[in-house]
Design a protein around this motif. Structure first.
Motif, PDB file in Angstrom:
ATOM      1  N   ILE A  28       0.243   1.926   0.825  1.00 20.28           N
ATOM      2  CA  ILE A  28      -0.926   2.035  -0.042  1.00 20.28           C
ATOM      3  C   ILE A  28      -1.250   3.500  -0.269  1.00 20.28           C
ATOM      4  O   ILE A  28      -1.421   4.261   0.688  1.00 20.28           O
ATOM      5  CB  ILE A  28      -2.141   1.330   0.607  1.00 20.28           C
ATOM      6  CG1 ILE A  28      -1.792  -0.121   0.941  1.00 20.28           C
ATOM      7  CG2 ILE A  28      -3.359   1.416  -0.296  1.00 20.28           C
ATOM      8  CD1 ILE A  28      -2.813  -0.818   1.811  1.00 20.28           C
ATOM      9  N   LYS A  29      -1.317   3.914  -1.542  1.00 21.00           N
ATOM     10  CA  LYS A  29      -1.703   5.292  -1.869  1.00 21.00           C
ATOM     11  C   LYS A  29      -3.199   5.435  -1.617  1.00 21.00           C
ATOM     12  O   LYS A  29      -3.984   4.549  -1.974  1.00 21.00           O
ATOM     13  CB  LYS A  29      -1.393   5.619  -3.333  1.00 21.00           C
ATOM     14  CG  LYS A  29       0.071   5.820  -3.604  1.00 21.00           C
ATOM     15  CD  LYS A  29       0.251   6.350  -5.013  1.00 21.00           C
ATOM     16  CE  LYS A  29       1.667   6.819  -5.229  1.00 21.00           C
ATOM     17  NZ  LYS A  29       1.784   7.652  -6.420  1.00 21.00           N
ATOM     18  N   ILE A  30      -3.584   6.584  -1.023  1.00 20.75           N
ATOM     19  CA  ILE A  30      -4.998   6.810  -0.703  1.00 20.75           C
ATOM     20  C   ILE A  30      -5.435   8.202  -1.151  1.00 20.75           C
ATOM     21  O   ILE A  30      -4.609   9.079  -1.395  1.00 20.75           O
ATOM     22  CB  ILE A  30      -5.266   6.659   0.815  1.00 20.75           C
ATOM     23  CG1 ILE A  30      -4.434   7.663   1.614  1.00 20.75           C
ATOM     24  CG2 ILE A  30      -5.043   5.240   1.273  1.00 20.75           C
ATOM     25  CD1 ILE A  30      -4.813   7.769   3.087  1.00 20.75           C
ATOM     26  N   SER A  31      -6.734   8.390  -1.227  1.00 21.74           N
ATOM     27  CA  SER A  31      -7.311   9.704  -1.515  1.00 21.74           C
ATOM     28  C   SER A  31      -7.629  10.400  -0.193  1.00 21.74           C
ATOM     29  O   SER A  31      -7.582   9.789   0.875  1.00 21.74           O
ATOM     30  CB  SER A  31      -8.594   9.541  -2.332  1.00 21.74           C
ATOM     31  OG  SER A  31      -9.613   8.997  -1.501  1.00 21.74           O
ATOM     32  N   LEU A  32      -8.002  11.656  -0.288  1.00 24.63           N
ATOM     33  CA  LEU A  32      -8.395  12.384   0.919  1.00 24.63           C
ATOM     34  C   LEU A  32      -9.693  11.835   1.509  1.00 24.63           C
ATOM     35  O   LEU A  32      -9.922  11.945   2.705  1.00 24.63           O
ATOM     36  CB  LEU A  32      -8.547  13.876   0.616  1.00 24.63           C
ATOM     37  CG  LEU A  32      -7.236  14.631   0.431  1.00 24.63           C
ATOM     38  CD1 LEU A  32      -7.502  16.072   0.046  1.00 24.63           C
ATOM     39  CD2 LEU A  32      -6.383  14.565   1.673  1.00 24.63           C
ATOM     40  N   GLN A  33     -10.542  11.248   0.678  1.00 25.31           N
ATOM     41  CA  GLN A  33     -11.767  10.637   1.194  1.00 25.31           C
ATOM     42  C   GLN A  33     -11.415   9.516   2.176  1.00 25.31           C
ATOM     43  O   GLN A  33     -11.976   9.419   3.260  1.00 25.31           O
ATOM     44  CB  GLN A  33     -12.608  10.049   0.052  1.00 25.31           C
ATOM     45  CG  GLN A  33     -13.244  11.090  -0.837  1.00 25.31           C
ATOM     46  CD  GLN A  33     -14.106  10.444  -1.905  1.00 25.31           C
ATOM     47  OE1 GLN A  33     -15.021   9.692  -1.596  1.00 25.31           O
ATOM     48  NE2 GLN A  33     -13.825  10.747  -3.160  1.00 25.31           N
ATOM     49  N   THR A  34     -10.474   8.679   1.786  1.00 23.28           N
ATOM     50  CA  THR A  34     -10.050   7.571   2.637  1.00 23.28           C
ATOM     51  C   THR A  34      -9.290   8.099   3.856  1.00 23.28           C
ATOM     52  O   THR A  34      -9.493   7.635   4.968  1.00 23.28           O
ATOM     53  CB  THR A  34      -9.194   6.570   1.835  1.00 23.28           C
ATOM     54  OG1 THR A  34     -10.015   6.009   0.805  1.00 23.28           O
ATOM     55  CG2 THR A  34      -8.661   5.450   2.711  1.00 23.28           C
ATOM     56  N   TYR A  35      -8.452   9.100   3.645  1.00 22.65           N
ATOM     57  CA  TYR A  35      -7.702   9.717   4.750  1.00 22.65           C
ATOM     58  C   TYR A  35      -8.665  10.208   5.830  1.00 22.65           C
ATOM     59  O   TYR A  35      -8.455   9.995   7.008  1.00 22.65           O
ATOM     60  CB  TYR A  35      -6.847  10.871   4.213  1.00 22.65           C
ATOM     61  CG  TYR A  35      -6.109  11.643   5.289  1.00 22.65           C
ATOM     62  CD1 TYR A  35      -4.932  11.142   5.842  1.00 22.65           C
ATOM     63  CD2 TYR A  35      -6.568  12.872   5.745  1.00 22.65           C
ATOM     64  CE1 TYR A  35      -4.248  11.837   6.817  1.00 22.65           C
ATOM     65  CE2 TYR A  35      -5.889  13.576   6.715  1.00 22.65           C
ATOM     66  CZ  TYR A  35      -4.726  13.059   7.251  1.00 22.65           C
ATOM     67  OH  TYR A  35      -4.056  13.756   8.229  1.00 22.65           O
ATOM     68  N   SER A  36      -9.743  10.851   5.410  1.00 17.29           N
ATOM     69  CA  SER A  36     -10.738  11.368   6.356  1.00 17.29           C
ATOM     70  C   SER A  36     -11.470  10.247   7.087  1.00 17.29           C
ATOM     71  O   SER A  36     -11.833  10.393   8.249  1.00 17.29           O
ATOM     72  CB  SER A  36     -11.783  12.211   5.620  1.00 17.29           C
ATOM     73  OG  SER A  36     -11.177  13.333   5.063  1.00 17.29           O
ATOM     74  N   ALA A  37     -11.693   9.147   6.391  1.00 18.95           N
ATOM     75  CA  ALA A  37     -12.451   8.045   6.981  1.00 18.95           C
ATOM     76  C   ALA A  37     -11.634   7.246   7.999  1.00 18.95           C
ATOM     77  O   ALA A  37     -12.203   6.589   8.868  1.00 18.95           O
ATOM     78  CB  ALA A  37     -12.962   7.117   5.880  1.00 18.95           C
ATOM     79  N   LEU A  38     -10.312   7.314   7.886  1.00 18.46           N
ATOM     80  CA  LEU A  38      -9.449   6.576   8.812  1.00 18.46           C
ATOM     81  C   LEU A  38      -9.185   7.413  10.056  1.00 18.46           C
ATOM     82  O   LEU A  38      -8.877   8.592   9.952  1.00 18.46           O
ATOM     83  CB  LEU A  38      -8.113   6.233   8.148  1.00 18.46           C
ATOM     84  CG  LEU A  38      -8.162   5.260   6.978  1.00 18.46           C
ATOM     85  CD1 LEU A  38      -6.799   5.179   6.303  1.00 18.46           C
ATOM     86  CD2 LEU A  38      -8.610   3.887   7.433  1.00 18.46           C
ATOM     87  N   GLN A  39      -9.286   6.785  11.220  1.00 14.01           N
ATOM     88  CA  GLN A  39      -9.009   7.487  12.467  1.00 14.01           C
ATOM     89  C   GLN A  39      -7.510   7.439  12.740  1.00 14.01           C
ATOM     90  O   GLN A  39      -6.810   6.562  12.265  1.00 14.01           O
ATOM     91  CB  GLN A  39      -9.771   6.838  13.619  1.00 14.01           C
ATOM     92  CG  GLN A  39     -11.274   6.913  13.455  1.00 14.01           C
ATOM     93  CD  GLN A  39     -11.990   6.113  14.520  1.00 14.01           C
ATOM     94  OE1 GLN A  39     -11.382   5.610  15.440  1.00 14.01           O
ATOM     95  NE2 GLN A  39     -13.297   6.002  14.383  1.00 14.01           N
ATOM     96  N   ASP A  40      -7.037   8.416  13.529  1.00 13.56           N
ATOM     97  CA  ASP A  40      -5.628   8.405  13.925  1.00 13.56           C
ATOM     98  C   ASP A  40      -5.383   7.287  14.918  1.00 13.56           C
ATOM     99  O   ASP A  40      -6.295   6.839  15.603  1.00 13.56           O
ATOM    100  CB  ASP A  40      -5.239   9.751  14.554  1.00 13.56           C
ATOM    101  CG  ASP A  40      -5.132  10.850  13.509  1.00 13.56           C
ATOM    102  OD1 ASP A  40      -4.672  10.548  12.397  1.00 13.56           O
ATOM    103  OD2 ASP A  40      -5.510  11.995  13.804  1.00 13.56           O
ATOM    104  N   GLY A  41      -4.143   6.860  15.014  1.00  9.97           N
ATOM    105  CA  GLY A  41      -3.815   5.793  15.956  1.00  9.97           C
ATOM    106  C   GLY A  41      -3.562   4.489  15.233  1.00  9.97           C
ATOM    107  O   GLY A  41      -3.557   4.420  14.011  1.00  9.97           O
ATOM    108  N   THR A  42      -3.357   3.454  15.999  1.00  8.66           N
ATOM    109  CA  THR A  42      -3.042   2.152  15.405  1.00  8.66           C
ATOM    110  C   THR A  42      -4.282   1.259  15.393  1.00  8.66           C
ATOM    111  O   THR A  42      -4.292   0.172  15.958  1.00  8.66           O
ATOM    112  CB  THR A  42      -1.899   1.470  16.180  1.00  8.66           C
ATOM    113  OG1 THR A  42      -2.300   1.384  17.549  1.00  8.66           O
ATOM    114  CG2 THR A  42      -0.603   2.217  16.048  1.00  8.66           C
ATOM    115  N   GLU A  43      -5.305   1.754  14.760  1.00  6.61           N
ATOM    116  CA  GLU A  43      -6.546   0.998  14.655  1.00  6.61           C
ATOM    117  C   GLU A  43      -6.404  -0.137  13.644  1.00  6.61           C
ATOM    118  O   GLU A  43      -5.536  -0.121  12.782  1.00  6.61           O
ATOM    119  CB  GLU A  43      -7.681   1.925  14.204  1.00  6.61           C
ATOM    120  CG  GLU A  43      -7.493   2.389  12.759  1.00  6.61           C
ATOM    121  CD  GLU A  43      -8.620   3.221  12.213  1.00  6.61           C
ATOM    122  OE1 GLU A  43      -9.564   2.632  11.652  1.00  6.61           O
ATOM    123  OE2 GLU A  43      -8.552   4.438  12.351  1.00  6.61           O
TER     124      GLU A  43
END
Length: 197
Positions: A28-43
């Motif tokens: 899924i292509k995402i924006s930087l807004q979404t990238y920032s909102a997602l935490q690292d790891g396998t959440e």
């Protein structure tokens, strides 16, 4: 149409994510807004999606917040703004900043986004200003994600810019100039935002 995808975050990149839904990985292509909102790891995460069907590809675009998806759909309704350009816009400015600029007829701010010329900026303002005023949804914040290693940050930013359609040599030159000017303390998100202006 696929309204949302809810699953395990298998891979995260500034330009796209892969979400595992019961053994099927959705890119899924995402924006930087979404990238920032997602935490690292396998959440476990849920992204609101838009499926763009073209002759040569089926591309999923994902958004952490429904508000961002709504603005994306508004932007692609404007003639001259396709899904990739809308994604660049959402990566350059927050949803609130874009809405504010459109409602206030701030051509300069919209035009400061890479790939948006004067005519497209004016068209977006003319077509969306009244609709956004009615919605009265101006606002939104954005967090930055710090990544420790400068080379890793540059590499991730470069990969994201190339994925967004910017030629590699142009992206490299732009990133090197920004790092020289701003120093190496920038996050991937900040570096990409500066490169998109």
């Amino acid at each position: 149409m696929i309204a949302y995808i809810d699953g395990k975050l298998a891979h995260k990149d500034p330009a796209f994510v892969i979400i595992d839904v019961q053994g099927v990985g959705y890119e899924i292509k995402i924006s930087l807004q979404t990238y920032s909102a997602l935490q690292d790891g396998t959440e476990r995460c849920k992204l609101y999606t838009y499926l763009n069907i073209r002759e040569d590809a089926h591309v999923l675009y994902g958004f952490k917040e429904f508000d961002e998806k709504t603005l994306f759909l508004d932007l692609i309704s404007v003639s001259g703004i396709g899904p990739n350009t809308a994604l660049i816009m959402l990566s350059s400015l927050s949803s609130g900043e874009i809405r504010q600029a459109l409602v206030n007829e701030d051509v300069k701010t919209i035009q400061s986004i890479k790939g948006i010329g004067a005519k497209t900026a004016q068209r977006a303002i003319i077509e969306l200003k009244d609709k956004l005023k009615k919605e009265a949804l101006i606002g939104g914040t954005q967090t930055t994600l710090l990544v420790p290693s400068g080379n890793k940050v540059r590499a991730e930013a470069l990969a994201a810019l190339v994925t967004l359609g910017i030629p590699k040599n142009v992206a490299e030159k732009s990133l090197d100039t920004i790092i020289k000017k701003e120093g190496e303390g920038l996050s991937v998100e900040q570096l990409i935002k500066l490169a998109l202006r």
